[in-house]
Design a protein around this motif. Structure first.
Motif: not given
Length: 233
Positions: A112, A33-35
């Protein structure tokens, strides 16, 4: 740090909502996951998981431990937590949803979405613990205890962690991608808590498998010769 901690617990309370064998199979493998420039890597093997958070500036934090499913959902038992050692030894409930190659986790009103990196399909998949190290030309057995070093491998990803499960102490971690072909095991480092300058480096070792025993020899990230035995847990 609050944002990272929240992200951790969105996942930690969510991974193991697996009460059916199909769901157990779906969750296994590596997820990302990228944020906002921050990458979170989730590795799930049968009975064990880890989460590492890092960005271009370096390693941020990690935690993980054992997990199991139940009729009422899933439970997580934390064995290491670099950001908050007080969580070590505690148990948390979880929920999660799957949509093909996406894992969506929800906790405390936050959602998420994780994208699948691999499905954990490899002869190396599992949790390995170092159980022997050569010294003065002789392999010395390392007896299991509270202080230990493990390596978690999925189909393409790995993470090692040095910890003390009794005191909650965290000693270091690193991880990234790996290959194991023709007796050569190669790690490509994507995060390293002890020395961020090692990110981007590749380390190759001679390796052989004999059942659940992995013979591993070469040079460490510092260039020191090593010869180790790892046992699949």
């Amino acid at each position: 740090m609050k944002t990272l901690t929240k992200l951790f617990f969105i996942v930690l309370f969510a991974i193991a909502t697996v009460s059916q064998s199909k769901a157990q199979s779906e969750v296994l493998g590596a997820w990302k996951s990228t944020a906002g420039g921050t990458t979170s890597l989730l590795l799930v093997t049968p009975g064990y998981f880890s989460i590492a958070v890092y960005d271009n500036s370096g390693f941020k934090s990690t935690q993980g431990g054992t997990w199991y499913s139940s009729d009422n959902g899933g439970m997580l038992n934390i064995e290491f937590n670099s950001a908050d050692p007080s969580k070590v030894g505690k148990q948390f409930a979880s929920t999660a949803e799957f949509n093909e190659d996406q894992l969506t986790t929800t906790f405390d009103g936050n959602t998420t979405t994780w994208n699948r990196v691999d499905n954990g399909n490899s002869q190396m998949t599992g949790v390995w613990q170092i159980t022997g190290r050569e010294a003065n030309g002789k392999m010395t057995e390392m007896k299991p205890g509270d202080r230990k070093t493990i390596k978690i491998l999925t189909g393409t990803k790995f993470q090692w962690i040095a910890m003390n499960t009794k005191t909650g102490e965290f000693f270091g971690t690193g991880g990234g991608t790996y290959t194991f072909e023709n007796g050569v095991y190669t790690e490509n480092i994507e995060f390293f808590s002890r020395d961020n300058s090692r990110v981007g480096a590749s380390l190759s070792f001679k390796g052989s498998l004999n059942g659940n025993t992995w013979d591993h020899s070469g040079k460490s990230s510092k260039g020191d010769p090593i010869h180790e035995e790892w046992t699949r847990k």
